[in-house]
Design a protein around this motif. Structure first.
Motif, PDB file in Angstrom:
ATOM      1  N   LYS A  29       0.840  -1.190   0.000  1.00 27.06           N
ATOM      2  CA  LYS A  29       0.000   0.000   0.000  1.00 27.06           C
ATOM      3  C   LYS A  29       0.880   1.246   0.000  1.00 27.06           C
ATOM      4  N   ALA A  30       0.460   2.224  -0.770  1.00 24.12           N
ATOM      5  CA  ALA A  30       1.173   3.494  -0.853  1.00 24.12           C
ATOM      6  C   ALA A  30       0.265   4.528  -1.498  1.00 24.12           C
ATOM      7  N   GLN A  31       0.480   5.790  -1.191  1.00 23.25           N
ATOM      8  CA  GLN A  31      -0.256   6.899  -1.782  1.00 23.25           C
ATOM      9  C   GLN A  31      -1.774   6.730  -1.653  1.00 23.25           C
ATOM     10  N   GLY A  32      -2.198   6.138  -0.555  1.00 22.57           N
ATOM     11  CA  GLY A  32      -3.616   5.952  -0.307  1.00 22.57           C
ATOM     12  C   GLY A  32      -4.265   4.889  -1.158  1.00 22.57           C
ATOM     13  N   THR A  33      -3.462   4.040  -1.790  1.00 23.64           N
ATOM     14  CA  THR A  33      -3.995   3.002  -2.650  1.00 23.64           C
ATOM     15  C   THR A  33      -3.060   1.794  -2.608  1.00 23.64           C
ATOM     16  N   TYR A  34      -3.211   0.887  -3.553  1.00 22.89           N
ATOM     17  CA  TYR A  34      -2.359  -0.298  -3.624  1.00 22.89           C
ATOM     18  C   TYR A  34      -1.292  -0.126  -4.696  1.00 22.89           C
ATOM     19  N   SER A  53      10.844   3.091  -0.906  1.00 26.62           N
ATOM     20  CA  SER A  53      11.600   4.320  -0.666  1.00 26.62           C
ATOM     21  C   SER A  53      11.245   5.382  -1.711  1.00 26.62           C
ATOM     22  N   ILE A  54      11.026   4.954  -2.940  1.00 24.73           N
ATOM     23  CA  ILE A  54      10.601   5.874  -4.004  1.00 24.73           C
ATOM     24  C   ILE A  54       9.247   6.482  -3.668  1.00 24.73           C
ATOM     25  N   PHE A  55       8.310   5.647  -3.192  1.00 24.10           N
ATOM     26  CA  PHE A  55       6.995   6.161  -2.795  1.00 24.10           C
ATOM     27  C   PHE A  55       7.137   7.244  -1.729  1.00 24.10           C
ATOM     28  N   ARG A  56       7.991   7.005  -0.744  1.00 21.36           N
ATOM     29  CA  ARG A  56       8.158   7.984   0.331  1.00 21.36           C
ATOM     30  C   ARG A  56       8.761   9.285  -0.193  1.00 21.36           C
ATOM     31  N   GLU A  57       9.707   9.177  -1.116  1.00 21.64           N
ATOM     32  CA  GLU A  57      10.322  10.374  -1.685  1.00 21.64           C
ATOM     33  C   GLU A  57       9.293  11.205  -2.456  1.00 21.64           C
ATOM     34  N   ILE A  58       8.466  10.536  -3.246  1.00 15.79           N
ATOM     35  CA  ILE A  58       7.452  11.252  -4.019  1.00 15.79           C
ATOM     36  C   ILE A  58       6.406  11.862  -3.096  1.00 15.79           C
ATOM     37  N   ASP A  59       6.043  11.149  -2.024  1.00 17.12           N
ATOM     38  CA  ASP A  59       5.102  11.706  -1.047  1.00 17.12           C
ATOM     39  C   ASP A  59       5.648  12.981  -0.416  1.00 17.12           C
ATOM     40  N   ARG A  60       6.939  12.995  -0.120  1.00 13.85           N
ATOM     41  CA  ARG A  60       7.534  14.200   0.477  1.00 13.85           C
ATOM     42  C   ARG A  60       7.456  15.385  -0.472  1.00 13.85           C
ATOM     43  N   SER A  63       2.516  14.787  -1.891  1.00 10.18           N
ATOM     44  CA  SER A  63       1.361  14.311  -1.126  1.00 10.18           C
ATOM     45  C   SER A  63       0.652  15.442  -0.380  1.00 10.18           C
ATOM     46  N   LEU A  64      -0.652  15.576  -0.625  1.00 10.59           N
ATOM     47  CA  LEU A  64      -1.452  16.536   0.119  1.00 10.59           C
ATOM     48  C   LEU A  64      -1.741  16.058   1.526  1.00 10.59           C
ATOM     49  N   TYR A  65      -1.516  14.760   1.784  1.00 10.18           N
ATOM     50  CA  TYR A  65      -1.801  14.182   3.099  1.00 10.18           C
ATOM     51  C   TYR A  65      -0.613  14.290   4.049  1.00 10.18           C
ATOM     52  N   LEU A  66       0.537  14.717   3.549  1.00 13.21           N
ATOM     53  CA  LEU A  66       1.732  14.875   4.369  1.00 13.21           C
ATOM     54  C   LEU A  66       1.934  16.369   4.642  1.00 13.21           C
ATOM     55  N   PRO A  67       1.689  16.824   5.860  1.00 11.57           N
ATOM     56  CA  PRO A  67       1.719  18.268   6.145  1.00 11.57           C
ATOM     57  C   PRO A  67       3.011  18.958   5.732  1.00 11.57           C
ATOM     58  N   SER A  68       4.139  18.245   5.826  1.00  8.63           N
ATOM     59  CA  SER A  68       5.429  18.875   5.536  1.00  8.63           C
ATOM     60  C   SER A  68       5.846  18.753   4.071  1.00  8.63           C
ATOM     61  N   SER A  69       4.988  18.205   3.226  1.00  7.19           N
ATOM     62  CA  SER A  69       5.365  17.986   1.825  1.00  7.19           C
ATOM     63  C   SER A  69       5.609  19.307   1.103  1.00  7.19           C
ATOM     64  N   LEU A  70       6.338  19.202   0.010  1.00  8.61           N
ATOM     65  CA  LEU A  70       6.662  20.387  -0.785  1.00  8.61           C
ATOM     66  C   LEU A  70       5.399  21.023  -1.353  1.00  8.61           C
ATOM     67  N   ILE A  71       4.453  20.216  -1.786  1.00  7.01           N
ATOM     68  CA  ILE A  71       3.228  20.768  -2.366  1.00  7.01           C
ATOM     69  C   ILE A  71       2.408  21.517  -1.316  1.00  7.01           C
ATOM     70  N   ASP A  84      12.985  17.577  -8.393  1.00  4.05           N
ATOM     71  CA  ASP A  84      12.828  16.994  -9.726  1.00  4.05           C
ATOM     72  C   ASP A  84      11.441  16.394  -9.923  1.00  4.05           C
ATOM     73  N   TYR A  85      10.873  15.817  -8.859  1.00  2.90           N
ATOM     74  CA  TYR A  85       9.540  15.219  -8.980  1.00  2.90           C
ATOM     75  C   TYR A  85       8.499  16.285  -9.299  1.00  2.90           C
ATOM     76  N   MET A  86       8.455  17.336  -8.502  1.00  2.00           N
ATOM     77  CA  MET A  86       7.466  18.381  -8.721  1.00  2.00           C
ATOM     78  C   MET A  86       7.676  19.057 -10.070  1.00  2.00           C
ATOM     79  N   ARG A  87       8.925  19.293 -10.429  1.00  2.00           N
ATOM     80  CA  ARG A  87       9.196  19.978 -11.686  1.00  2.00           C
ATOM     81  C   ARG A  87       8.675  19.165 -12.874  1.00  2.00           C
ATOM     82  N   THR A  88       8.876  17.845 -12.845  1.00  2.00           N
ATOM     83  CA  THR A  88       8.393  16.986 -13.929  1.00  2.00           C
ATOM     84  C   THR A  88       6.877  16.999 -14.009  1.00  2.00           C
ATOM     85  N   VAL A  89       6.227  16.879 -12.863  1.00  2.00           N
ATOM     86  CA  VAL A  89       4.765  16.834 -12.830  1.00  2.00           C
ATOM     87  C   VAL A  89       4.161  18.168 -13.257  1.00  2.00           C
TER      88      VAL A  89
END
Length: 334
Positions: A29-34, A53-60, A63-71, A84-89
């Motif tokens: 399970k990751a990102q609120g799904t499977y 570990s990739i899921f956790r990096e992208i969540d940081r 993720s709107l559910y992680l208060p400290s996230s970049l978004i 790099d993740y945010m820039r690509t998206v």
């Protein structure tokens, strides 16, 4: 004849090589799904910790559910230095927004929240026309500016929501990680957004089941049939209006919000499945395809062959019959 013989020999060798490798599967399970990862490999070492570990990096980052996230830091402030993740998206989101004339728009978050489909869910019903008009002033992809690595909002109160594209992007990132490990044959599925590379253990394209209508009314509620989509070096994403919704005054309002009108979707589309060269593209366009509708969506695909999109619609006709319609070549292997 020599070229054909060499091509045939290469194809046979590829099939034998793929079949000789072991099928490795793990899920979680990751990102609120499977998520599910399948690949052919010879190394018995599990790659699951690296993938998680990739899921956790992208969540940081996203993720709107992680208060400290970049978004979330961007949504609370005026600008951020993108990773790099945010820039690509953001780059892909702005590209799709321009091509669809704003039908896909990551600044839709204030409207999603207003309708009660955001991080904090509520069921207050349809918002007032005045509240929709007021909130629309904070929505529009042109309210974002990218300057070097900075993402800047032009107006206070503008917020972004990348949930309509992030899971497809994540599938691509996991796929790129597998490629970096020398794995060429894999299938990555994050919440129904999939990317496939190479072949399966039988040397055939990966098989993916998608919902398909049977005859009659409301047939999906009776148990959908499966249409088999065979993927090789291609991605697929599905968006639907039958899981998150509320009913009011005889109308069903779905979680897909039109960024230009501020209205929650209440059209005849049940699901749309989109194929593309990568999952981030498929994931972004499946949202736009719902808002375009069946005929306009298929016409958009026909007008834009360079995008290499395919679409499969499940919808209800004027008599309430569940029907299907898809673009030419949708079920092609590649």
């Amino acid at each position: 004849m020599k070229a054909k013989a060499l091509l045939l020999l290469f194809s046979v060798c590829l099939t034998v090589s793929a079949a000789a490798q072991r099928l490795v599967t793990f899920q979680g399970k990751a990102q609120g799904t499977y998520y599910i990862v399948k690949y052919l490999g010879e190394d018995s070492t599990s790659l699951q910790p690296d993938v998680e570990s990739i899921f956790r990096e992208i969540d940081r980052s996203l993720s709107l559910y992680l208060p400290s996230s970049l978004i979330n830091r961007f949504n609370k402030g005026q600008q951020v230095v993108m990773d790099d993740y945010m820039r690509t998206v953001v780059k892909k989101a702005q590209e799709v927004s321009r091509l669809t004339n704003g039908l896909f728009d990551i600044t839709v978050k204030p409207l999603v929240d207003l309708w009660g489909f955001g991080v904090v869910r509520h069921s207050k019903g349809q918002p007032s026309a005045a509240n929709i008009r007021k909130t629309l002033q904070l929505v529009g992809y042109r309210l974002l500016t990218v300057r070097s690595r900075y993402l800047i909002k032009k107006k206070a109160g503008v917020e972004i929501d990348c949930n309509g594209i992030a899971q497809g992007f994540t599938s691509d990132v996991v796929g790129s990680f597998l490629l970096s490990r020398g794995i060429r044959n894999f299938l990555v599925d994050v919440g129904g957004e999939l990317v496939a590379s190479g072949v399966n253990a039988q040397g055939q394209p990966w098989s993916v089941g998608i919902e398909r209508p049977s005859s009659g009314k409301d047939s999906l509620q009776q148990g959908p049939m499966q249409a088999i989509l065979r993927l090789k070096n291609r991605a697929v994403a599905t968006s639907g209006n039958y899981r998150r919704f509320f009913d009011e005054g005889g109308t069903r309002f779905a979680h897909t919000i039109h960024p230009r009108t501020g209205q929650a979707v209440h059209n005849n589309i049940i699901t749309v499945t989109v194929t593309a060269p990568d999952a981030i593209t498929a994931d972004a366009y499946d949202n736009a395809m719902i808002l375009l509708g069946v005929d306009q969506g298929l016409a958009f695909i026909a007008r834009n062959p360079k995008l290499q999109l395919g679409a499969y619609y499940v919808y209800k006709d004027d008599d309430g019959q569940v029907k299907e319609k898809y673009s030419p070549g949708f079920f092609a292997t590649e």
